[in-house]
Design an enzyme around this catalytic site. Structure first.
Site, PDB file in Angstrom:
ATOM      1  N   LYS A   1      26.515  -5.865 -13.299  1.00 37.61           N
ATOM      2  CA  LYS A   1      27.606  -6.063 -14.268  1.00 37.61           C
ATOM      3  C   LYS A   1      27.697  -7.538 -14.679  1.00 37.61           C
ATOM      4  O   LYS A   1      27.764  -7.855 -15.869  1.00 37.61           O
ATOM      5  CB  LYS A   1      28.907  -5.572 -13.619  1.00 37.61           C
ATOM      6  CG  LYS A   1      30.141  -5.650 -14.475  1.00 37.61           C
ATOM      7  CD  LYS A   1      30.926  -6.923 -14.281  1.00 37.61           C
ATOM      8  CE  LYS A   1      32.038  -7.018 -13.359  1.00 37.61           C
ATOM      9  NZ  LYS A   1      32.739  -8.310 -13.339  1.00 37.61           N
ATOM     10  N   ASN A   2      27.671  -8.436 -13.695  1.00 39.76           N
ATOM     11  CA  ASN A   2      27.888  -9.849 -14.030  1.00 39.76           C
ATOM     12  C   ASN A   2      26.706 -10.473 -14.761  1.00 39.76           C
ATOM     13  O   ASN A   2      26.857 -11.513 -15.407  1.00 39.76           O
ATOM     14  CB  ASN A   2      28.230 -10.649 -12.765  1.00 39.76           C
ATOM     15  CG  ASN A   2      29.659 -10.390 -12.332  1.00 39.76           C
ATOM     16  OD1 ASN A   2      30.459  -9.829 -13.091  1.00 39.76           O
ATOM     17  ND2 ASN A   2      29.996 -10.776 -11.112  1.00 39.76           N
TER      18      ASN A   2
ATOM     19  N   ARG B   1      36.879 -12.125 -17.751  1.00 42.75           N
ATOM     20  CA  ARG B   1      36.452 -13.498 -17.522  1.00 42.75           C
ATOM     21  C   ARG B   1      35.185 -13.818 -18.315  1.00 42.75           C
ATOM     22  O   ARG B   1      34.988 -14.933 -18.791  1.00 42.75           O
ATOM     23  CB  ARG B   1      36.185 -13.677 -16.023  1.00 42.75           C
ATOM     24  CG  ARG B   1      35.710 -15.035 -15.619  1.00 42.75           C
ATOM     25  CD  ARG B   1      36.780 -16.075 -15.832  1.00 42.75           C
ATOM     26  NE  ARG B   1      36.316 -17.413 -15.484  1.00 42.75           N
ATOM     27  CZ  ARG B   1      37.046 -18.499 -15.638  1.00 42.75           C
ATOM     28  NH1 ARG B   1      38.257 -18.422 -16.142  1.00 42.75           N
ATOM     29  NH2 ARG B   1      36.571 -19.674 -15.305  1.00 42.75           N
TER      30      ARG B   1
ATOM     31  N   CYS C   1      39.995 -11.108 -12.999  1.00 38.41           N
ATOM     32  CA  CYS C   1      40.775 -10.839 -11.801  1.00 38.41           C
ATOM     33  C   CYS C   1      41.606 -12.058 -11.431  1.00 38.41           C
ATOM     34  O   CYS C   1      41.213 -13.192 -11.693  1.00 38.41           O
ATOM     35  CB  CYS C   1      39.846 -10.465 -10.653  1.00 38.41           C
ATOM     36  SG  CYS C   1      39.025  -8.892 -10.922  1.00 38.41           S
TER      37      CYS C   1
ATOM     38  N   ARG D   1      41.860 -20.241 -12.624  1.00 38.21           N
ATOM     39  CA  ARG D   1      40.444 -20.084 -12.981  1.00 38.21           C
ATOM     40  C   ARG D   1      40.157 -21.033 -14.145  1.00 38.21           C
ATOM     41  O   ARG D   1      40.156 -20.643 -15.308  1.00 38.21           O
ATOM     42  CB  ARG D   1      40.143 -18.623 -13.324  1.00 38.21           C
ATOM     43  CG  ARG D   1      40.358 -17.702 -12.131  1.00 38.21           C
ATOM     44  CD  ARG D   1      39.898 -16.301 -12.366  1.00 38.21           C
ATOM     45  NE  ARG D   1      38.447 -16.177 -12.386  1.00 38.21           N
ATOM     46  CZ  ARG D   1      37.802 -15.004 -12.446  1.00 38.21           C
ATOM     47  NH1 ARG D   1      38.481 -13.878 -12.489  1.00 38.21           N
ATOM     48  NH2 ARG D   1      36.481 -14.973 -12.478  1.00 38.21           N
ATOM     49  N   PRO D   2      39.910 -22.312 -13.823  1.00 37.55           N
ATOM     50  CA  PRO D   2      39.784 -23.322 -14.872  1.00 37.55           C
ATOM     51  C   PRO D   2      38.484 -23.196 -15.674  1.00 37.55           C
ATOM     52  O   PRO D   2      37.541 -22.535 -15.239  1.00 37.55           O
ATOM     53  CB  PRO D   2      39.785 -24.642 -14.094  1.00 37.55           C
ATOM     54  CG  PRO D   2      39.433 -24.302 -12.697  1.00 37.55           C
ATOM     55  CD  PRO D   2      39.703 -22.857 -12.473  1.00 37.55           C
ATOM     56  N   ILE D   3      38.459 -23.854 -16.846  1.00 37.27           N
ATOM     57  CA  ILE D   3      37.228 -23.887 -17.653  1.00 37.27           C
ATOM     58  C   ILE D   3      36.817 -25.335 -17.933  1.00 37.27           C
ATOM     59  O   ILE D   3      36.042 -25.594 -18.845  1.00 37.27           O
ATOM     60  CB  ILE D   3      37.389 -23.112 -18.983  1.00 37.27           C
ATOM     61  CG1 ILE D   3      38.599 -23.630 -19.777  1.00 37.27           C
ATOM     62  CG2 ILE D   3      37.487 -21.618 -18.757  1.00 37.27           C
ATOM     63  CD1 ILE D   3      38.588 -23.199 -21.228  1.00 37.27           C
ATOM     64  N   ASP D   4      37.369 -26.267 -17.130  1.00 41.14           N
ATOM     65  CA  ASP D   4      37.084 -27.685 -17.400  1.00 41.14           C
ATOM     66  C   ASP D   4      35.590 -28.009 -17.371  1.00 41.14           C
ATOM     67  O   ASP D   4      35.111 -28.830 -18.158  1.00 41.14           O
ATOM     68  CB  ASP D   4      37.845 -28.577 -16.405  1.00 41.14           C
ATOM     69  CG  ASP D   4      37.490 -28.256 -14.961  1.00 41.14           C
ATOM     70  OD1 ASP D   4      37.546 -27.064 -14.590  1.00 41.14           O
ATOM     71  OD2 ASP D   4      37.139 -29.175 -14.206  1.00 41.14           O
ATOM     72  N   GLN D   5      34.837 -27.347 -16.487  1.00 41.71           N
ATOM     73  CA  GLN D   5      33.400 -27.669 -16.389  1.00 41.71           C
ATOM     74  C   GLN D   5      32.628 -27.131 -17.599  1.00 41.71           C
ATOM     75  O   GLN D   5      31.637 -27.725 -18.024  1.00 41.71           O
ATOM     76  CB  GLN D   5      32.806 -27.110 -15.092  1.00 41.71           C
ATOM     77  CG  GLN D   5      33.426 -27.692 -13.833  1.00 41.71           C
ATOM     78  CD  GLN D   5      33.327 -29.208 -13.799  1.00 41.71           C
ATOM     79  OE1 GLN D   5      32.238 -29.784 -13.874  1.00 41.71           O
ATOM     80  NE2 GLN D   5      34.468 -29.871 -13.704  1.00 41.71           N
TER      81      GLN D   5
ATOM     82  N   ASP E   1      32.231 -12.246  -3.794  1.00 43.49           N
ATOM     83  CA  ASP E   1      32.559 -10.909  -4.309  1.00 43.49           C
ATOM     84  C   ASP E   1      32.377  -9.812  -3.261  1.00 43.49           C
ATOM     85  O   ASP E   1      32.819  -8.683  -3.463  1.00 43.49           O
ATOM     86  CB  ASP E   1      31.721 -10.592  -5.565  1.00 43.49           C
ATOM     87  CG  ASP E   1      32.105 -11.489  -6.728  1.00 43.49           C
ATOM     88  OD1 ASP E   1      33.173 -12.137  -6.655  1.00 43.49           O
ATOM     89  OD2 ASP E   1      31.342 -11.565  -7.707  1.00 43.49           O
TER      90      ASP E   1
ATOM     91  N   ARG F   1      36.202  -1.456 -13.816  1.00 43.15           N
ATOM     92  CA  ARG F   1      35.637  -2.610 -14.533  1.00 43.15           C
ATOM     93  C   ARG F   1      34.217  -2.899 -14.078  1.00 43.15           C
ATOM     94  O   ARG F   1      33.435  -3.492 -14.815  1.00 43.15           O
ATOM     95  CB  ARG F   1      36.482  -3.864 -14.257  1.00 43.15           C
ATOM     96  CG  ARG F   1      37.841  -3.817 -14.895  1.00 43.15           C
ATOM     97  CD  ARG F   1      38.589  -5.084 -14.635  1.00 43.15           C
ATOM     98  NE  ARG F   1      37.762  -6.213 -15.071  1.00 43.15           N
ATOM     99  CZ  ARG F   1      38.132  -7.466 -14.994  1.00 43.15           C
ATOM    100  NH1 ARG F   1      39.296  -7.767 -14.498  1.00 43.15           N
ATOM    101  NH2 ARG F   1      37.344  -8.415 -15.407  1.00 43.15           N
TER     102      ARG F   1
END
Ligand code: EPZ
Length: 435
Positions: free
Chosen positions: A24-25, A95, A119, A124-128, A308, A401
């Site tokens: 899935k991922n 995500r 989830c 759950r940052p997106i700074d990177q 996970d 999901r």
């Protein structure tokens, strides 16, 4: 509103063979990466799970063609992409929609994307991701929950990741594939799906080297062409079945997998006294001794023990006599489901937000429980299979999901499992339900 519940009668030893679906991922990233391709992509081994259906809908909303054309095959053609905006409820739900930032930026030099959901296990940052885009020459801002990113042109540079992030590594790779010159990602994530996305892009004409190591080098190319690609097997689904086999004292051949991806789990299961037999594309998990040994587990980025698999593994540890410690090193708050296991008779205390201490050895007992997120849902299924009596699992939308044909596969292994409509919703769900 109608909802569904899984009803499981525990205590059956799982036996037989299970075929693992596509990852899935990996599939979610590969589908979004197809936005970069000027031509038709035929993607095989795509699992039919709700995150995938959601993504296909979002890709279509950009003016691209995308659909399942066979059991596990999706065709995508983004040659005529019309929009740089990926917004709306479907985007906010998953995500993986963060990959629209990198893919749209790479293809159109412009992206407006709703802040991605997914989830809930803390911030759950997106700074990177944004740091990487900036290094390539893009500006970004966040306005009313939408990330806007633009660049006159994208030029390769070196990006030093402050944390090992699967999402940021893939996103920067997507933005860099069509950029001018060379992009270098230092401290890149090494997860199998990072490698799979690089392999997909390379098979469509990209020039990416080093995926699977700490340093990924991407030399920009002018255009990507269409082609076919098959997604790798799902490491986490495979791990869930391996743990379920061990948890029920069963004997299961987990088929259609890459055993190398399972090494950290296989090692832990062996440490606990579970039998592991490796084949080229399968692993047999079987009982070697009646009692499992306790052990400590720490989650880490790949090749460490995957976060996970932390919830199903913690569930298995309730069966091993003695004290086991599970340390979560990736997410700040991924033990929310522990209260559900304790409702089934487990003795787990949370010493800290990153450490769960299990006093194992007592038998779990069936109870009504909630799937608090995708992998926590998988943990509830494992717990239910181990438990005495009947367990009802609610909030199945999380499990749906990421696990394709979960009940069907478990049933084939002998599990007593069924899915039923819930109407009305039980009271406890209204308080203990979703976030
Ligand atoms: C991916 O999430 C997976 N999702 C997750 O699986 C998995 O738990 C996670 O990787 C870790 O393996 C998909 O692939 C769709 P990260 P992702 O960026 O990419 C911090 C499942 O159950 N971080 O590797 O979102 C972050 O807070 C899901 O299938 C930053 O600080 O995870 C976390 O502590 C759940 N800044 C750590 O890095 C950033 O910009 C790892 O996150 C990005 C991340």
């Amino acid at each position: 509103m109608n909802d569904e519940k899984m009803v499981i009668l525990g205590g059956v030893r799982l036996r037989g063979e299970v075929k693992i679906s596509g990852a899935k991922n990996s599939a979610v990233a590969v589908l979004v990466a197809s936005i970069l391709v000027n031509g038709k992509c035929v993607i095989e081994n795509v699992p039919r799970v709700s995150d995938i259906y959601n993504l296909i809908g979002i890709i279509k909303s950009l003016g691209c063609e995308a659909d399942f054309v066979g059991d596990d095959t999706v065709e995508i053609d983004c040659s005529e992409i019309k929009s740089y905006k990926a917004t709306g409820a479907a985007v906010r739900k998953i995500r993986a929609s963060s990959y629209f930032m990198g893919a749209l930026l790479g293809r159109l030099h412009k992206a407006s994307v709703d802040l991605p959901g997914g989830c809930d296990f803390g911030v759950r940052p997106i700074d990177q991701h944004l740091k990487g885009f900036k290094a390539l020459g893009a500006d970004s801002d966040i306005e009313y929950g939408v990330v806007n990113i633009t660049a006159d042109k994208l030029v390769g540079d070196t990006v030093y990741m402050d944390v090992v992030s699967v999402g940021a590594t893939i996103d920067v790779m997507l933005a860099a594939v069509l950029a001018e010159g060379m992009t270098v990602i230092e401290s890149a994530a090494k997860e199998p799906h990072v490698v799979d996305v690089a392999n997909f892009l390379n098979s469509m004409g990209a020039n990416i080297r080093g995926a699977g190591t700490d340093v990924i080098k991407i030399r920009g190319v002018k255009e990507l062409h269409g082609g076919s690609f098959s997604v790798i097997p799902d490491q986490i689904e495979a791990g869930t079945f391996m743990i379920a086999a061990a948890a029920t004292g069963g004997d299961v051949l987990v088929n259609n997998i890459i055993p190398k991806h399972m090494e950290s789990l296989s090692a832990k299961l062996e440490e606990m006294g579970v039998g592991i037999e490796e084949f080229d594309e399968a692993i047999r998990v079987f009982v070697k001794q009646p009692e499992l040994r306790r052990c400590n587990v720490k989650t880490q980025p790949y090749p460490g023990f995957p976060t996970d698999l932390q919830p199903p593994m913690l569930t298995l540890l309730t069966k091993a006599k003695g004290t086991s410690i599970m340390t979560e090193n990736v997410w700040e708050n991924r033990f929310q489901y522990v209260s559900e296991l304790n409702r089934m008779g487990a003795y787990i205390s949370l010493e800290d937000s990153d450490e769960a201490v299990v006093e194992g050895g007592s038998k779990l007992v069936g109870a009504p429980v909630c799937a608090k997120d995708l992998r926590a849902g998988a943990a509830m299924v494992v717990a239910a299979l181990m438990a005495d009596g009947v367990t009802e699992i609610y909030n199945l939308k999380y499990i749906d999901r990421g696990y394709e044909n979960f009940e069907k596969k478990l049933k084939k292994l002998g599990a007593q499992i069924t899915r039923r409509c819930v109407n009305p919703m039980p009271d406890f769900l209204k308080t203990a339900g979703e976030k």
